[in-house]
Design an enzyme around this catalytic site. Structure first.
Site, PDB file in Angstrom:
ATOM      1  N   CYS A   1       0.847  -1.192   0.000  1.00  0.00           N
ATOM      2  CA  CYS A   1       0.000   0.000   0.000  1.00  0.00           C
ATOM      3  C   CYS A   1       0.884   1.244   0.000  1.00  0.00           C
ATOM      4  CB  CYS A   1      -0.949  -0.030   1.209  1.00  0.00           C
ATOM      5  SG  CYS A   1      -2.277   1.184   1.061  1.00  0.00           S
ATOM      6  N   GLY A   2       1.651   1.381  -1.096  1.00  0.00           N
ATOM      7  CA  GLY A   2       2.535   2.534  -1.258  1.00  0.00           C
ATOM      8  C   GLY A   2       1.972   3.481  -2.301  1.00  0.00           C
TER       9      GLY A   2
ATOM     10  N   ARG B   1       3.016  -7.651   4.325  1.00  0.00           N
ATOM     11  CA  ARG B   1       3.830  -8.632   5.045  1.00  0.00           C
ATOM     12  C   ARG B   1       3.592  -8.444   6.547  1.00  0.00           C
ATOM     13  NH1 ARG B   1       9.782  -6.265   3.415  1.00  0.00           N
ATOM     14  NH2 ARG B   1       9.198  -4.089   3.445  1.00  0.00           N
TER      15      ARG B   1
ATOM     16  N   ARG C   1       3.340  -0.091  10.123  1.00  0.00           N
ATOM     17  CA  ARG C   1       4.141   0.776   9.264  1.00  0.00           C
ATOM     18  C   ARG C   1       3.250   1.683   8.420  1.00  0.00           C
ATOM     19  NH1 ARG C   1       8.208  -3.698   6.841  1.00  0.00           N
ATOM     20  NH2 ARG C   1       9.317  -4.175   8.760  1.00  0.00           N
TER      21      ARG C   1
ATOM     22  N   ASP D   1       9.620  -3.056  -7.609  1.00  0.00           N
ATOM     23  CA  ASP D   1      10.084  -4.073  -8.561  1.00  0.00           C
ATOM     24  C   ASP D   1      11.134  -5.001  -7.958  1.00  0.00           C
ATOM     25  OD1 ASP D   1       8.507  -3.119 -10.839  1.00  0.00           O
ATOM     26  OD2 ASP D   1       9.731  -1.330 -10.652  1.00  0.00           O
TER      27      ASP D   1
ATOM     28  N   HIS E   1       3.839  -2.780 -13.675  1.00  0.00           N
ATOM     29  CA  HIS E   1       5.075  -2.593 -14.451  1.00  0.00           C
ATOM     30  C   HIS E   1       5.591  -4.004 -14.703  1.00  0.00           C
ATOM     31  CE1 HIS E   1       8.716  -0.865 -15.981  1.00  0.00           C
ATOM     32  NE2 HIS E   1       9.480  -1.186 -14.954  1.00  0.00           N
TER      33      HIS E   1
ATOM     34  N   GLU F   1      11.215   7.285 -18.048  1.00  0.00           N
ATOM     35  CA  GLU F   1      11.546   7.731 -16.683  1.00  0.00           C
ATOM     36  C   GLU F   1      13.024   8.108 -16.541  1.00  0.00           C
ATOM     37  OE1 GLU F   1       9.899   4.329 -14.777  1.00  0.00           O
ATOM     38  OE2 GLU F   1      11.782   3.246 -14.594  1.00  0.00           O
TER      39      GLU F   1
HETATM   40  N1  LIG Z   1       5.640   4.882  -8.177  1.00  0.00           N
HETATM   41  C1  LIG Z   1       4.868   5.041  -9.208  1.00  0.00           C
HETATM   42  O1  LIG Z   1       4.230   6.061  -9.318  1.00  0.00           O
HETATM   43  C2  LIG Z   1       4.733   3.987 -10.243  1.00  0.00           C
HETATM   44  C3  LIG Z   1       5.013   2.687  -9.954  1.00  0.00           C
HETATM   45  N2  LIG Z   1       4.744   1.714 -10.854  1.00  0.00           N
HETATM   46  C4  LIG Z   1       4.995   0.344 -10.485  1.00  0.00           C
HETATM   47  O2  LIG Z   1       4.135   0.000  -9.402  1.00  0.00           O
HETATM   48  C5  LIG Z   1       4.769  -0.944  -8.557  1.00  0.00           C
HETATM   49  C6  LIG Z   1       4.785  -0.416  -7.144  1.00  0.00           C
HETATM   50  O3  LIG Z   1       5.669   0.689  -7.081  1.00  0.00           O
HETATM   51  P1  LIG Z   1       5.491   1.840  -5.993  1.00  0.00           P
HETATM   52  O4  LIG Z   1       4.062   2.139  -5.812  1.00  0.00           O
HETATM   53  O5  LIG Z   1       6.447   2.909  -6.381  1.00  0.00           O
HETATM   54  O6  LIG Z   1       6.041   1.095  -4.706  1.00  0.00           O
HETATM   55  P2  LIG Z   1       6.232   1.719  -3.258  1.00  0.00           P
HETATM   56  O7  LIG Z   1       7.672   1.700  -2.941  1.00  0.00           O
HETATM   57  O8  LIG Z   1       5.516   3.003  -3.096  1.00  0.00           O
HETATM   58  O9  LIG Z   1       5.414   0.633  -2.426  1.00  0.00           O
HETATM   59  C7  LIG Z   1       5.907  -0.010  -1.410  1.00  0.00           C
HETATM   60  C8  LIG Z   1       4.829  -0.964  -0.847  1.00  0.00           C
HETATM   61  O10 LIG Z   1       5.301  -2.278  -1.007  1.00  0.00           O
HETATM   62  C9  LIG Z   1       5.462  -2.882   0.267  1.00  0.00           C
HETATM   63  N3  LIG Z   1       6.663  -3.705   0.280  1.00  0.00           N
HETATM   64  C10 LIG Z   1       7.945  -3.325   0.181  1.00  0.00           C
HETATM   65  N4  LIG Z   1       8.754  -4.388   0.228  1.00  0.00           N
HETATM   66  C11 LIG Z   1       7.955  -5.467   0.367  1.00  0.00           C
HETATM   67  C12 LIG Z   1       8.203  -6.852   0.505  1.00  0.00           C
HETATM   68  N5  LIG Z   1       9.427  -7.349   0.477  1.00  0.00           N
HETATM   69  N6  LIG Z   1       7.156  -7.657   0.646  1.00  0.00           N
HETATM   70  C13 LIG Z   1       5.901  -7.166   0.660  1.00  0.00           C
HETATM   71  N7  LIG Z   1       5.595  -5.880   0.571  1.00  0.00           N
HETATM   72  C14 LIG Z   1       6.629  -5.038   0.415  1.00  0.00           C
HETATM   73  C15 LIG Z   1       5.593  -1.700   1.228  1.00  0.00           C
HETATM   74  O11 LIG Z   1       5.112  -2.106   2.486  1.00  0.00           O
HETATM   75  P3  LIG Z   1       6.006  -2.238   3.806  1.00  0.00           P
HETATM   76  O12 LIG Z   1       7.414  -1.828   3.468  1.00  0.00           O
HETATM   77  O13 LIG Z   1       5.361  -1.327   4.746  1.00  0.00           O
HETATM   78  O14 LIG Z   1       5.889  -3.672   4.139  1.00  0.00           O
HETATM   79  C16 LIG Z   1       4.650  -0.686   0.598  1.00  0.00           C
HETATM   80  O15 LIG Z   1       3.339  -0.934   0.933  1.00  0.00           O
HETATM   81  C17 LIG Z   1       6.152  -1.179  -9.151  1.00  0.00           C
HETATM   82  O16 LIG Z   1       6.078  -2.282  -9.991  1.00  0.00           O
HETATM   83  C18 LIG Z   1       6.399   0.094  -9.972  1.00  0.00           C
HETATM   84  O17 LIG Z   1       7.310  -0.085 -11.038  1.00  0.00           O
HETATM   85  C19 LIG Z   1       4.133   1.965 -12.055  1.00  0.00           C
HETATM   86  C20 LIG Z   1       3.813   3.250 -12.402  1.00  0.00           C
HETATM   87  C21 LIG Z   1       4.195   4.351 -11.565  1.00  0.00           C
HETATM   88  C1  LIG Z   2       8.055   8.192 -14.044  1.00  0.00           C
HETATM   89  C2  LIG Z   2       8.262   6.948 -13.539  1.00  0.00           C
HETATM   90  C3  LIG Z   2       7.276   5.816 -13.458  1.00  0.00           C
HETATM   91  O1  LIG Z   2       7.395   4.952 -14.550  1.00  0.00           O
HETATM   92  C4  LIG Z   2       5.913   6.391 -13.470  1.00  0.00           C
HETATM   93  C5  LIG Z   2       5.487   7.243 -12.372  1.00  0.00           C
HETATM   94  O2  LIG Z   2       5.212   6.226 -14.456  1.00  0.00           O
HETATM   95  C6  LIG Z   2       7.685   5.080 -12.204  1.00  0.00           C
HETATM   96  O3  LIG Z   2       8.219   3.985 -12.347  1.00  0.00           O
HETATM   97  O4  LIG Z   2       7.519   5.645 -11.114  1.00  0.00           O
HETATM   98 MG   LIG Z   3       5.809   4.877 -15.781  1.00  0.00          MG
HETATM   99 MG   LIG Z   4       8.322   3.134 -14.115  1.00  0.00          MG
END
Ligand SMILES: NC(=O)C1=CN([C@@H]2O[C@H](COP(=O)(O)OP(=O)(O)OC[C@H]3O[C@@H](n4cnc5c(N)ncnc54)[C@H](OP(=O)(O)O)[C@@H]3O)[C@@H](O)[C@H]2O)C=CC1
Ligand SMILES: CC[C@](O)(C(C)=O)C(=O)O
Ligand SMILES: [Mg+2]
Ligand SMILES: [Mg+2]
Length: 491
Positions: free
Chosen positions: A45-46, A68, A76, A108, A132, A221
């Site tokens: 939930c990020g 987790r 957290r 990722d 992604h 990116e």
């Molecule tokens: N950021 C963005 O805007 C974008 C992201 N994406 C994709 O979305 C996906 C998520 O990225 P994003 O939202 O940035 O991620 P975040 O870093 O914001 O999310 C982290 C979340 O994942 C949990 N987490 C971290 N490590 C673990 C683990 N080992 N096991 C289980 N849960 C875990 C964290 O919970 P906790 O640590 O509290 O356990 C937290 O809830 C990726 O694939 C990214 O490429 C795609 C488009 C844009």
């Molecule tokens: C700009 C980066 C991105 O791909 C996105 C927000 O679309 C990411 O991985 O955060």
């Molecule tokens: Mg992107």
């Molecule tokens: Mg990306």
């Protein structure tokens, strides 16, 4: 596990890279029905997890979060994000076995470990979704044969996924079904319903492939979206201060300037952004951007080549294995830059002044958007996809800088994007050193046409306008923007 893309034949690589179909709004008339009443469990939930979940719940879907155990026990931030918004939270064992769809929204770097933990708990015939495709394409994750694997990738930071939805719009979204995992043939219907749930269908959906998403997302990116905005912020700020501009003014011009000038880009492409300048300033911005394109072209091409060939993912994964040594030191270094440490001054800057006194910033945006688009399309990525990953998303990233500078941008984007951003920035700053030596406050910090630079050669102006308007990104952009009828202004 082997890099999936590199295991494909050249023919399959090209087919998947080129897979991209702009979907008609009539294809979404079934709304969220394919997922209505299904149990949807989001892992993490990020940035994306929270915001996609909020939108999908508002669209009538049944959303809960699995985290987790330690995150739940220690309450957290991810636990707080979910519970404070009234969502059910449970462990993998509690929620995954009943889920019809599990959406993996963890970083990722964690995907292999998360998917290997969650997959054995998933019920027969359920769906695993990503936003992604790195884990599938670059790491070659193999998913249980009975599971459907889809991707719904908003082309935008998580915060903007929510903001655009609340404005009644959405963000362009790529959807895909993994060709190795569609046993029931319903992957596409589910991905479409998911895109309606997040509001993506209002901005435009591309039916694409995991491969095309990964290669274009990484390229956007690293270069124009984050890398060049970081380089440009640091170089423009340092130049203004060196030339005697008040640091508070310089800080504000950059922090809010990217957002303001790229709002013009979002509405009317490069043509409109450049048209916001006076004619003498436009010609100057054009000349600067031509020079910038020549200098930076090899760097953009290197990033594209390293992404396509797998060198980028290999080296980033080496950093993962090394405890994120590079990522963490580059993040700390960014926090120490003078731009980051100088608060925006308490000074009024009008919307037009951001353009007038930011000619170099406009030139950087034009150069970066066109170079990223050109590098992507010359590698087999389709124009629509390249448009979203360069021009359309730049303003959405600029919004994050307006909130809290580079810190906020790098916090909100994925760790993968952040790593690539620093990589580009470190290579780009030295590349632009000689160019920056010639730069003065007439193109950054003050108005170019203020005194002596206020006449234009008509023939030159016509030539510049023709070049700007006929670039392929402008052609595809005006077609795509015509379908974005619900777009709402930000500034
Ligand atoms: N950021 C963005 O805007 C974008 C992201 N994406 C994709 O979305 C996906 C998520 O990225 P994003 O939202 O940035 O991620 P975040 O870093 O914001 O999310 C982290 C979340 O994942 C949990 N987490 C971290 N490590 C673990 C683990 N080992 N096991 C289980 N849960 C875990 C964290 O919970 P906790 O640590 O509290 O356990 C937290 O809830 C990726 O694939 C990214 O490429 C795609 C488009 C844009
Ligand atoms: C700009 C980066 C991105 O791909 C996105 C927000 O679309 C990411 O991985 O955060
Ligand atoms: Mg992107
Ligand atoms: Mg990306």
């Amino acid at each position: 596990m082997a890099n999936y893309f590199n295991t494909l034949s050249l023919r399959d690589q090209l087919t998947q890279l080129g897979k991209c179909r702009f979907m008609d709004s009539s294809e979404f008339t079934d709304g969220v029905n394919a997922l209505k009443g299904k149990k949807i469990v989001i892992v993490g939930c990020g940035a994306q997890g929270l915001n996609q979940g909020l939108n999908m719940r508002d669209s009538g879907l049944d959303i809960s979060y699995t985290l987790r155990e330690a995150a739940i026990k220690e309450q957290r931030q991810s636990y707080k994000n979910a519970t404070e918004n009234g969502f059910t939270v449970g462990t993998y064992e509690e929620l995954v076995p009943n889920a019809d769809m599990v959406i993996n929204l963890t970083p990722d770097k964690q995907h292999t470990q998360v998917v290997n933990t969650v997959m054995p708990l998933m019920k027969e015939g359920a769906t695993l979704s990503y936003s992604h495709g790195f884990n599938i394409v670059e790491e070659g994750m193999k998913v249980r044969e009975d599971l459907t694997v889809i991707m719904v990738a908003p082309k935008c930071p998580g915060s903007e996924v929510r903001e655009e939805y609340k404005r009644g719009f959405g963000v362009p979204t790529l959807i895909a079904v993994h060709p190795e995992n569609d046993p029931q043939g319903h992957g596409l219907d589910q991905a479409k319903a998911y895109a309606v749930g997040t509001g993506g269908d209002r901005a435009g959906v591309l039916e694409s492939s995991f491969v095309a998403e990964v290669k274009s997302d990484l390229m956007g990116e690293q270069t124009i979206l984050c890398g060049l905005l970081q380089t440009g912020s640091i170089l423009c700020f340092d130049k203004m201060v060196e030339k005697g501009i008040d640091p508070g003014y310089a800080s504000k011009l950059i922090q809010y300037g990217w957002e303001t000038i790229t709002e013009g880009l979002k509405y009317g492409g490069i043509t409109n952004m450049m048209d916001r300048l006076s004619n003498p300033s436009k010609i100057k911005a054009f000349e600067l951007s031509e020079e910038l394109k020549d200098i930076m072209r090899p760097l953009f091409q290197k990033h594209m080549d390293d992404i396509i060939g797998g060198h980028f993912s290999k080296t980033m994964m080496e950093d993962w294995a090394n405890g994120d040594k590079n990522l963490l030191s580059w993040r700390a270094e960014t926090g120490e830059t003078a731009f980051e440490k100088t608060p925006a001054g308490d000074v009024e800057i009008s919307e037009q002044e951001y353009y007038d006194n930011g000619v170099l910033m406009v030139a950087m945006v034009r150069a970066g958007v066109e170079l990223a688009f050109e590098a992507m399309t010359s590698s087999g990525i389709i124009e629509e996809s390249a448009y979203y990953e360069s021009l359309h998303e730049t303003p959405l990233i600029a919004n994050t800088i307006a909130r809290k500078k580079l810190f906020e941008m790098n916090r909100v984007i994925s760790d993968t994007a952040e790593y690539g951003c620093y990589l580009f920035d470190h290579a780009c700053k030295p590349l632009l050193a000689d160019f920056m030596k010639k730069i003065d406050t007439d193109v950054i910090g003050k108005a170019f046409d203020a005194d002596k630079n206020n006449g234009v050669d008509n023939a030159k102006l016509i030539e510049v306008n023709t070049a700007l308007r006929n670039h392929p990104i402008e052609v595809v952009g005006s077609r795509l923007r015509a379908s974005m009828t619900a777009m709402k202004p930000i500034v």
